[in-house]
Each structure stands twice: as C-alpha cells, then as structure tokens.
Design a protein around this motif. Sequence first.
Motif, mmCIF file in Angstrom:
data_model
loop_
_atom_site.group_PDB
_atom_site.id
_atom_site.type_symbol
_atom_site.label_atom_id
_atom_site.label_comp_id
_atom_site.label_asym_id
_atom_site.label_seq_id
_atom_site.Cartn_x
_atom_site.Cartn_y
_atom_site.Cartn_z
ATOM 1 N N LYS A 218 -0.971 -3.015 -8.926
ATOM 2 C CA LYS A 218 -1.964 -3.881 -9.563
ATOM 3 C C LYS A 218 -2.911 -3.023 -10.409
ATOM 4 N N THR A 219 -3.209 -3.479 -11.609
ATOM 5 C CA THR A 219 -4.107 -2.748 -12.503
ATOM 6 C C THR A 219 -5.553 -2.977 -12.092
ATOM 7 N N ASP A 220 -6.307 -1.893 -12.007
ATOM 8 C CA ASP A 220 -7.732 -1.950 -11.674
ATOM 9 C C ASP A 220 -8.517 -2.075 -12.977
ATOM 10 N N TYR A 221 -8.979 -3.302 -13.278
ATOM 11 C CA TYR A 221 -9.696 -3.544 -14.521
ATOM 12 C C TYR A 221 -11.185 -3.243 -14.430
ATOM 13 N N LYS A 222 -11.665 -2.845 -13.259
ATOM 14 C CA LYS A 222 -13.074 -2.474 -13.131
ATOM 15 C C LYS A 222 -13.292 -1.015 -13.495
ATOM 16 N N HIS A 223 -12.251 -0.232 -13.360
ATOM 17 C CA HIS A 223 -12.331 1.193 -13.651
ATOM 18 C C HIS A 223 -11.186 1.550 -14.585
ATOM 19 N N GLY A 224 -11.434 2.470 -15.446
ATOM 20 C CA GLY A 224 -10.400 2.877 -16.379
ATOM 21 C C GLY A 224 -10.812 2.631 -17.814
ATOM 22 N N LYS A 225 -9.856 2.850 -18.704
ATOM 23 C CA LYS A 225 -10.106 2.751 -20.134
ATOM 24 C C LYS A 225 -9.085 1.785 -20.739
ATOM 25 N N PHE A 226 -9.610 0.768 -21.454
ATOM 26 C CA PHE A 226 -8.757 -0.248 -22.057
ATOM 27 C C PHE A 226 -9.250 -0.554 -23.461
ATOM 28 N N THR A 227 -8.327 -0.686 -24.397
ATOM 29 C CA THR A 227 -8.692 -1.038 -25.767
ATOM 30 C C THR A 227 -9.086 -2.508 -25.832
ATOM 31 N N ILE A 228 -10.229 -2.770 -26.446
ATOM 32 C CA ILE A 228 -10.683 -4.137 -26.648
ATOM 33 C C ILE A 228 -10.285 -4.614 -28.036
ATOM 34 N N LEU A 229 -10.481 -3.763 -29.041
ATOM 35 C CA LEU A 229 -10.029 -4.104 -30.385
ATOM 36 C C LEU A 229 -9.864 -2.843 -31.208
ATOM 37 N N SER A 230 -9.049 -2.963 -32.258
ATOM 38 C CA SER A 230 -8.765 -1.814 -33.107
ATOM 39 C C SER A 230 -8.345 -2.297 -34.483
ATOM 40 N N THR A 231 -8.671 -1.495 -35.497
ATOM 41 C CA THR A 231 -8.209 -1.793 -36.850
ATOM 42 C C THR A 231 -6.966 -0.983 -37.205
ATOM 43 N N GLU A 232 -6.548 -0.096 -36.322
ATOM 44 C CA GLU A 232 -5.376 0.730 -36.593
ATOM 45 C C GLU A 232 -4.115 -0.125 -36.584
ATOM 46 N N ASP B 60 3.178 -5.111 -44.756
ATOM 47 C CA ASP B 60 2.076 -6.009 -45.134
ATOM 48 C C ASP B 60 1.806 -7.018 -44.019
ATOM 49 N N TRP B 61 2.878 -7.563 -43.421
ATOM 50 C CA TRP B 61 2.727 -8.520 -42.326
ATOM 51 C C TRP B 61 2.055 -7.857 -41.122
ATOM 52 N N CYS B 62 2.440 -6.625 -40.805
ATOM 53 C CA CYS B 62 1.807 -5.889 -39.695
ATOM 54 C C CYS B 62 0.315 -5.701 -39.950
ATOM 55 N N ALA B 63 -0.042 -5.362 -41.186
ATOM 56 C CA ALA B 63 -1.456 -5.180 -41.542
ATOM 57 C C ALA B 63 -2.222 -6.490 -41.386
ATOM 58 N N GLU B 64 -1.627 -7.591 -41.829
ATOM 59 C CA GLU B 64 -2.284 -8.896 -41.710
ATOM 60 C C GLU B 64 -2.409 -9.308 -40.241
ATOM 61 N N GLU B 65 -1.385 -9.091 -39.446
ATOM 62 C CA GLU B 65 -1.439 -9.407 -38.015
ATOM 63 C C GLU B 65 -2.523 -8.577 -37.316
ATOM 64 N N THR B 66 -2.663 -7.319 -37.706
ATOM 65 C CA THR B 66 -3.703 -6.461 -37.138
ATOM 66 C C THR B 66 -5.082 -7.008 -37.477
ATOM 67 N N ARG B 67 -5.272 -7.444 -38.717
ATOM 68 C CA ARG B 67 -6.549 -8.012 -39.138
ATOM 69 C C ARG B 67 -6.853 -9.302 -38.370
ATOM 70 N N VAL B 68 -5.863 -10.154 -38.223
ATOM 71 C CA VAL B 68 -6.045 -11.410 -37.493
ATOM 72 C C VAL B 68 -6.382 -11.125 -36.026
ATOM 73 N N ASN B 69 -5.678 -10.170 -35.429
ATOM 74 C CA ASN B 69 -5.957 -9.803 -34.029
ATOM 75 C C ASN B 69 -7.366 -9.255 -33.879
ATOM 76 N N TYR B 70 -7.804 -8.433 -34.830
ATOM 77 C CA TYR B 70 -9.155 -7.866 -34.805
ATOM 78 C C TYR B 70 -10.198 -8.985 -34.840
ATOM 79 N N GLU B 71 -10.016 -9.927 -35.755
ATOM 80 C CA GLU B 71 -10.968 -11.038 -35.869
ATOM 81 C C GLU B 71 -10.977 -11.897 -34.604
ATOM 82 N N ALA B 72 -9.807 -12.138 -34.027
ATOM 83 C CA ALA B 72 -9.732 -12.925 -32.788
ATOM 84 C C ALA B 72 -10.426 -12.193 -31.640
#
Length: 170
Positions: free
Chosen positions: A3-17, A51-63
Amino acid sequence: MKKTDYKHGKFTILSTEIDFDAFDEEDYIVFCEDNGIEAGVGDYFEEGFRDWCAEETRVNYEADMDNIKTCREYNIPVVVTGTLGLWWGRPEIKPERYESVADAIHRCIAGSDSRDVFVEYNDGVITVDCYHHDGCNSFTIKALSKKGIAKQYAEYKEHDFKRLPYLYAL
C-alpha cells in the motif's frame, strides 16, 4: 500488494514537462479518429503526436490547477519561502503569506519566464521548481497552523506550520 503511504513521500502534483513516454500512440490515433483528424504517416504522424502530447500536457496542467483551487484543504493560509536561481547567485526570498496554495503557486510561477514548472507534494509541504534560462527558482509552500494564522508580522517558527495532505489521496 504494498500500500502506498500518501502521508509521507514525494509525489508530483502538476508539471509542464512533456513526457512523451507517458503518452500512447494508440491513444493519439483514437483521438484523431474520434475528431475526424488525419493522423498522418511518417514525419507527419510524429509531428502530430508530439503536438497532441503537448496539448494533453497543457490540459492536464490546467485540470490539476483547478483541482488545487477547489480543494478545501488547500484553501487555507500558507507561507512561501525559497531561493531564486539568478545568473549572479541564489538569493533567498522573504517569507510571504498567501490565502491559498493556488495563490502561492501562481505567485511562484508569475514572471519567472519558466520553460518547465514542477509542483510536488513532499512530506506535508508543497515544493515548486521553476526552470528558466538562468537556472531554477525553488520554493516551499507550508500551511499555517492556527497559531501561525493568528500571527500578523512576527517571524514564523516551526510550530506555526502544519502538514498539508496529498491532493490526490483525499
């Protein structure tokens, strides 16, 4: 199964990469079919896929930013500390208070001319790294405790902060 411990550790919340390995060419083909777009072949396919990957990344960032803005646990006063990566050194910024995590992130990103932004949850605090032509601006966002919220102009101490929950484990 571990089981993943979400109280401790490092997790990405958002990224523009744009992580091209995180996207599937089959999903791009389905997207094109669903939208009446010619996927192309050879170099045209690759260009369209990128181009689609870049657009999906932008949409994910905004969400993800929308999720941060609407999360009740993230709409609390916070303090931002950090350093600026400038051509002449890494000066520290004066701690600044904001009324929400979203406000703090927007301030960290504003005017930075960043090419990539990474926002991560790291053991109860949020870190923001903005990469730009001179280096990296690095910030830490900490939630204020009741004692910290009550302070107006005094210097913040460690007991003035509390842990934030991981956004996607709520």
